[in-house]
Motif scaffolding. Sequence first.
Motif, PDB file in Angstrom:
ATOM      1  N   PHE A  42      -4.101   3.257   0.141  1.00 22.19           N
ATOM      2  CA  PHE A  42      -3.179   4.356  -0.083  1.00 22.19           C
ATOM      3  C   PHE A  42      -3.526   5.690   0.701  1.00 22.19           C
ATOM      4  O   PHE A  42      -4.755   6.147   0.959  1.00 22.19           O
ATOM      5  CB  PHE A  42      -3.385   4.743  -1.576  1.00 22.19           C
ATOM      6  CG  PHE A  42      -2.290   5.835  -1.950  1.00 22.19           C
ATOM      7  CD1 PHE A  42      -2.979   6.985  -2.531  1.00 22.19           C
ATOM      8  CD2 PHE A  42      -0.973   6.012  -1.691  1.00 22.19           C
ATOM      9  CE1 PHE A  42      -1.925   8.099  -2.993  1.00 22.19           C
ATOM     10  CE2 PHE A  42      -0.128   6.883  -1.979  1.00 22.19           C
ATOM     11  CZ  PHE A  42      -0.639   8.018  -2.707  1.00 22.19           C
TER      12      PHE A  42
ATOM     13  N   SER B  10       2.617   0.600  -5.452  1.00 23.36           N
ATOM     14  CA  SER B  10       3.261  -0.050  -3.896  1.00 23.36           C
ATOM     15  C   SER B  10       3.779  -1.287  -4.429  1.00 23.36           C
ATOM     16  O   SER B  10       3.523  -1.986  -5.376  1.00 23.36           O
ATOM     17  CB  SER B  10       2.133  -0.035  -2.873  1.00 23.36           C
ATOM     18  OG  SER B  10       0.981  -0.888  -3.203  1.00 23.36           O
ATOM     19  N   ASP B  11       4.591  -1.879  -3.376  1.00 28.06           N
ATOM     20  CA  ASP B  11       4.951  -2.982  -3.402  1.00 28.06           C
ATOM     21  C   ASP B  11       3.906  -4.263  -3.505  1.00 28.06           C
ATOM     22  O   ASP B  11       3.920  -5.383  -4.067  1.00 28.06           O
ATOM     23  CB  ASP B  11       5.747  -3.434  -2.077  1.00 28.06           C
ATOM     24  CG  ASP B  11       7.196  -2.660  -2.326  1.00 28.06           C
ATOM     25  OD1 ASP B  11       7.748  -2.560  -1.462  1.00 28.06           O
ATOM     26  OD2 ASP B  11       7.472  -2.312  -3.453  1.00 28.06           O
TER      27      ASP B  11
ATOM     28  N   GLU C  71      -4.106   1.047  -8.738  1.00 27.83           N
ATOM     29  CA  GLU C  71      -2.911   1.683  -8.976  1.00 27.83           C
ATOM     30  C   GLU C  71      -2.897   1.918 -10.550  1.00 27.83           C
ATOM     31  O   GLU C  71      -2.424   3.023 -10.722  1.00 27.83           O
ATOM     32  CB  GLU C  71      -1.757   1.252  -8.161  1.00 27.83           C
ATOM     33  CG  GLU C  71      -1.801   1.103  -6.597  1.00 27.83           C
ATOM     34  CD  GLU C  71      -0.757   0.298  -6.023  1.00 27.83           C
ATOM     35  OE1 GLU C  71       0.138  -0.407  -6.987  1.00 27.83           O
ATOM     36  OE2 GLU C  71      -0.723   0.159  -4.851  1.00 27.83           O
TER      37      GLU C  71
END
Lengths: 475, 563
Positions: B83, B46-47, B53
């Motif tokens: 998430f 993700s940003d 992650e």
Amino acid sequence: MLPGLLLLASLAQGSLPVEMLARQARDDFQAARYAAARDKLREALKRSPSNPALWSYLGLAEAQLNDLDSAIADFQKTLALAPDDAQSFFNLGLLYGRKNQTAKAVDAYQRGLKLEPNNPAAIQNYALLLMTQARFREAAASLEKLRGLDTGNLPVRFTLMGCYAKAGMKSELALEVQAALELPGLTSAACLRLAKILLEDNQRESAGIVLEHAISMTPDSAEAHYDLGLLRLGKSEYEGATSELGRAAQIDPSAAPYAMRLAESLILWKHYGTALEFLTAVKDRFGSLPDYRYKLGLTYYSLHQFPRAITQLEDVATEQPQLDTVQFFLGNCYGGVGDLDKAESHYRRAIELQPRNASYYTALAQVLRKMGDENTDEAITNLEKAISLDASDIPSKQELGLCFIKKADYAKARDLLEQVVAKEPTLTSAHVALAQTYYKLRKKEDGDREAAIVARLQAEEQARQAELRKAVASP
Amino acid sequence: MRAVWVLPVLGVSSVLCFTSLSERVTFRQAMPDKTGIRWSQVNARSDHRYLPETIPPGVAIFDYNNDGWMDILFVNTGESPFFHPAAPLYPALYRNNRNGTFTDVSAEAGLKVNFFGMGVAVADYDGDGYQDVLLTGYGKCILYHNNGHGTFADVTVQSGIHPPGWSTSAVWFDYNNDGKLDLFVAQFVDYSSLKSCGSANAYGGKVEGGPETQIYYCIPRVFDPMPSHLYRNDGGGHFTDVSKETGILESLGKGFGVVATDINNDGYLDLFQANDTVPNFLFVNRGAKKFEEIGLASGVGYSEDGLARSGMGVDAADFDQDGRQDLFVANVDQETFSIYRNNGDETFRDLSRSHGIAGPTRLLSGWGLRFLDYDNDGSADLILGNGHPDDQVDQRMKAVTYLEPLLLFHNDGHGKMIHVSDTSGDVFRGKYAARGLAVGDLNNDGYPDVVVGINGGPPLVLYNNGESRNHWIGLRLVGTESNPTATGAILRWSAGGVVRSRLKTAGGSFLSSHDPREILGLGKSDRADWIEIQWPKPGGHTDRFTDLSVDKYVTVIEGKGVQ
């Protein structure tokens, strides 16, 4: 002038041959025919040996002919005939000064100044004599008098400030600087000269004040901004330095020194990204300069872009093979990309070029240790050399301790590492090595104590990280 | 089928003429269209760059249905505080079809858990003959009991296995020698803040002048360490958390890889845990009463320079065949990896520079890895999966990249590791975001194959081409009095007069679990002079065999011999 008055007096006495000789001698003197003048004056003195003016003039001629002893004798004779002739005292002071007979010179000046206390030239010469003898306080006193005679005389005031600086008379210096800055007619150029004088005497604060004044007078003076930028750079005030150097570079974008020092300031300030942007922007203008490539290389190095740093620094090294710092940074770069052979080679070259830089030996030793156990002895030799150059260097001692651990000479390792932790009690890595050394020496209690210190330091670091985490929100 | 030469009795020179085939063993990558493995890990990038992650996935090679062929399990991400996948994500179980292809049996297997998974540890914890599965992840672990007919049941709740927070690697081993497999679960950091980082705290290092709003994966240094957990198998599917009474709880770490081995040959399995940005742990098992952490004193906690590094993957083996278990740990770029030789006095010496490891690993970040005898010459070689944790590191450090190559080292027989990646197959010329790595013989040819989990992508399935044609004996050990997997067993074998030994370790690598069988390399000898199996405690007795057939697998049951 005394010789002139005495000459007229002698003329009044009707000694025509002497008069003519004296007049001719004067003409010769003014025409710089000093030998001729001397001869005529000697001739005149044969006929009029008690004429102090003639003796004084003869002294001047012989001084010009560098016959200092004769000139001194002449002025002494003058004073024997005219004891109140201050000028003769001043001339004797000058002559004794040139012969390094300082005590006699000082005595002559002092006697002369008693007779003629406000003679500017004499006061100045006396002050300069005192300065050569590092008698700055006394020189300052003379110069203060001189200042009183002509408050607008900048060279005098500048010299006075130099004496204050050297004599440690800080408050006087500050007052004098302030007073000088308030002088009408003070130019920006004069300010820059003054600043340089102050910097020579390490009076950075005063120099800064002067430069700021220069800038207030001429805000577009690139040189003033540059000098102030250098001053701040020297004080490690990188943000201020960058601001000033940036302004200088903005005013005169064609001046390489401004641009290169600006880049240097950005690098020292650790704004490597900005440094890179700037250097990229000025590449067309300055890209061919070795200093440009050096700065670009350092920037890439600081950004850990080692391959690019190597490209730049190798070019500089080819053009300027005598620069030891370039070799050192190349060593660091090659170490960064894992090419230890080349790192070693460059460190050795740096040492050849500058054998008195302790950090070069330490860097070489670190690489040697990393390259393998067979190099440990040589690493030790280099570290011992580093320590001999700088006995206070802690990294060298720590590295040497690690080498001795490798050699299983735990006693030596212990001694060195104990010194390291004594100087740097929060250096965790040293405590780790020391703990392991104690365990090897079967000093379990000491080892456990060091291990506890390690644990404490780690906990403190963790707490610090927790505080930082709270203080800095996620972006 | 390969042609087999029938060699008459000839002189040395003639034999040399006939051995023209290359000794060099290579690996080939089996592509999805050949294997049928079309699974790809969802890394949930993700940003915000949440740190979990970039860490998984783990991978396991094990025989879930007891048909004698190794199957593969892949761990996936899923639902978590950071998430929320649009559709549930589950781990993937692929059944080995015995012909180079695999079938996705995830649905019928029942491994339906939608959570942010990290790793996997496989073992028969209840001794019923079927391999069970523990999945680790963010926020919880899941224990699956193998029902024995191709399905699994989630028995987490009643198991008592509830490590809090972020679990990573786990290892099944019998710490108290009662014959039951206990469980150690490594914990990573306290990530409850879900913090993202600017470059000042980025894994890949600070960048000056970069955009202030750019977000990077955080370096673990900025988070608090956590204790790992040890669970004692009480039998009946229940475990008791004994972390406190055994001293495990006292050590706060940032655990990644963990391996169970016996570093002092006292018959009790110890644990080597790699920690990221804090010192590694070496938990020495003191008679099953306590674990004493001696990372600093032993020399494996810190680098030679006294610095804590970013320890990730680990393994243990006697790589120099001196009868003592050595250790290996992989770190991040600029730190080099370490191969630690056991000095025999509970201390170790880092030989990475002299033994060929430091140079090739200097700019790499290592995760899954394994000591394996890939050419069956009897010596422990090494394979490593690498990849930088910061997906944006390329922008800042030109010598370090996000995608990195696999590494293969060949043991020269004297403990020196020769870097042979360049000549070991095209797959070693590629670059990957490798994480978990499991070793196992997927085609039962006796040559260990490798499966590599890739962050954010499909896995690598590497088959060993076995060009060395060295002989081997495969052992599937079944403990009866000892723990079911015979972890801790000491294997000794002689071939051609050369005696070798190996301890059956447990765990190792990163987030992954290996084929539990042992392949003993015999080199050119076409028979084993003898093989000894010293069963671990509480059994402890030794079986000796002299007539095992080579180039095949045999099952040896404790107390019953070869089946």
